[in-house]
Enzyme design. Structure first.
Site, PDB file in Angstrom:
ATOM      1  N   CYS A  99       1.687  -8.743  -2.746  1.00 26.79           N
ATOM      2  CA  CYS A  99       1.720  -9.141  -1.336  1.00 26.79           C
ATOM      3  C   CYS A  99       1.743 -10.660  -1.202  1.00 26.79           C
ATOM      4  O   CYS A  99       0.727 -11.288  -0.854  1.00 26.79           O
ATOM      5  CB  CYS A  99       0.547  -8.566  -0.574  1.00 26.79           C
ATOM      6  SG  CYS A  99       0.752  -8.733   1.223  1.00 26.79           S
ATOM      7  N   ALA A 119       5.470  -1.987   1.021  1.00 31.69           N
ATOM      8  CA  ALA A 119       6.722  -1.643   1.707  1.00 31.69           C
ATOM      9  C   ALA A 119       7.863  -1.479   0.719  1.00 31.69           C
ATOM     10  O   ALA A 119       8.699  -0.584   0.864  1.00 31.69           O
ATOM     11  CB  ALA A 119       7.058  -2.720   2.736  1.00 31.69           C
ATOM     12  N   CYS A 148       7.258  -7.907   4.640  1.00 30.06           N
ATOM     13  CA  CYS A 148       6.032  -8.688   4.565  1.00 30.06           C
ATOM     14  C   CYS A 148       5.595  -8.992   5.997  1.00 30.06           C
ATOM     15  O   CYS A 148       6.080  -9.962   6.607  1.00 30.06           O
ATOM     16  CB  CYS A 148       6.276  -9.981   3.780  1.00 30.06           C
ATOM     17  SG  CYS A 148       4.749 -10.808   3.302  1.00 30.06           S
TER      18      CYS A 148
END
Length: 443
Positions: free
Chosen positions: A190, A335, A368
């Site tokens: 992330c 994701a 993001c």
């Protein structure tokens, strides 16, 4: 002498025969499965849930040592005081498919030539197909002094299950001075997370009435605030407007907790600089799990060496990988895993069913959600391969949106728990295609 050699020859022959047999007789697996999945994170659970339903009881094994599964994207909200830590955790046993066997141990080696996996307890698990979804290794020890300082006296990190619960407390207790936030030199999971907590903390300092006596400093080891300029330019403008001091090529190398000093190395000039801190949030260096390199299934950097389109291993056709541990050259986000899992499952299931089909291809999609305030979010969606925006909604997603914040904070976690981990969610591509006629061109 000749007679002695004659008498010994059969002994030598038997010795060579025994050695040869030992080399050809590989140790049997303690148990074997059609599919073995390494990792109980979102990638591993998504794949194992789908495939175990297809194959039936005890044909799939999930190797995962942890008793608890964390939805780690929520930890930014936990550190920012917007969610409780308990909302980010569920018992692992409740999430693994009842058709799959849970092996609660750690993998120490993959024996790709033998189609076995060795566990920490010494047992060997056989497989026909292997899916490596082992996540990423957080290397706390790579920053001198960090591990002992973490969670105390203003030193925190949202990348730790323990210290993330201290972040909001440290923000609330902050009375002014230097608040430093860092981004590592290695790709973290992330990559937007260090930026998000910087913006949330800056907003909190304003709300707490201490912003006028606070220096918010973002020391980033990279060259810019975000890798995709389509969104990065907006982020940099917001950082400048809010008085966040951004220093690039600054890599944290040491914490001197007794003196409240953080030592940074400029990766351009190689100069070393000391910053005093009153609070510091550290995004730690990350890397591939060690067993990947030791198993010779990794690339030069140690990530599982897979084809970037099919997720299949470049050498061993019965090995696949997805998520943070893979060599897929996109951002390491949950994701991305949604789209990767759909591709991997399509290609793996074709093999399991003995079908020759056109392989599914991963396009690098990732997202993001860039939190820039308690009710503010920029929903970045793009290809990590090309940097091209791949936005779902027919609006300019660079714009700050409270609706996008609600979606990311309340809706997406439910999709994660109910759909992704159950193998039913493989990303928003269908919605993106449906909305394409209503979307303007990217500028």
């Amino acid at each position: 002498m000749f007679a002695l050699r004659t008498r010994l020859t059969p002994l030598y022959a038997r010795g060579f025969a025994t050695a040869a047999a030992a080399e050809t007789q590989k140790p049997a697996a303690d148990k074997a499965y059609k599919v073995v999945v390494i990792g109980g994170g979102p990638g591993g659970l998504s794949v194992s849930s789908t495939v175990s339903k297809l194959l039936g009881q005890s044909q799939v094994a999930v190797i995962e040592p942890s008793k608890v599964h964390y939805y780690q994207p929520l930890w930014t909200y936990v550190g920012g005081g917007l969610k409780s830590f308990s909302e980010s955790e569920r018992p692992m046993g409740e999430l693994i498919s009842p058709q799959a066997d849970w092996i609660q141990d750690k993998v120490t080696k993959v024996n790709a030539e033998e189609n076995t996996v060795t566990l920490a307890d010494g047992k060997r698990i056989g497989y026909d197909y292997l899916v490596v979804a082992a996540g990423i290794q957080v290397n706390w020890d790579n920053i001198k002094g960090l591990k002992n300082a973490l969670g105390k006296n203003g030193v925190t990190s949202n990348y730790s299950a323990d210290s993330v619960q201290k972040t909001w407390q440290f923000i609330q207790d902050f009375k002014g001075g230097n608040a430093i936030f860092t981004f590592p030199a290695t790709p973290p999971k992330c990559p937007g997370a260090p930026t998000k907590i910087t913006f949330l903390a800056e907003e909190a300092f304003r709300n707490l009435g201490v912003r006028d006596k606070t220096n918010v400093i973002y020391n980033h080891a990279g060259a810019k605030i975000f890798g995709v300029d389509h969104y990065g330019k907006v982020l940099q403008r917001l950082a400048d407007e809010r008085g966040i001091q951004t220093n690039y090529f600054h890599e944290l190398i040491e914490i001197k907790a007794d003196d409240k000093e953080a030592i940074f190395r400029n990766n351009q000039t190689k100069d070393v600089k000391t910053f005093n801190y009153d609070m510091i949030h550290v995004a730690p260096p990350c890397g591939p799990p060690a067993f990947i390199k030791e198993s010779n299934i990794g690339d030069a950097a140690g990530w599982v060496d897979v084809n970037k389109e099919t997720t299949r291993h470049n050498k061993y056709s019965n090995i696949f990988a997805l998520g943070d541990c893979s060599s897929l050259p996109t951002s390491k986000t949950a994701a991305a895993i949604t789209a990767e899992s759909g591709v991997l499952k399509h290609n793996l299931i074709a093999d399991l069913e003995g079908k020759t089909v056109e392989p599914a291809k991963y396009d690098g999609y990732t997202s993001c959600p860039l939190i820039v305030g308690r009710k503010q979010l920029i929903l970045a969606e793009f290809s990590g391969y090309t940097g091209t925006p791949m936005e779902t909604f027919p609006v300019d997603q660079r714009q700050i949106s409270s609706t996008a914040q609600f979606l990311n904070k309340e809706v997406i976690p439910e999709i994660y728990w109910r759909e992704l981990l159950a193998g039913r969610w493989t990303g928003p591509s269908k919605y993106r295609e449906a909305m394409a006629p209503f979307r303007g061109k990217y500028d």
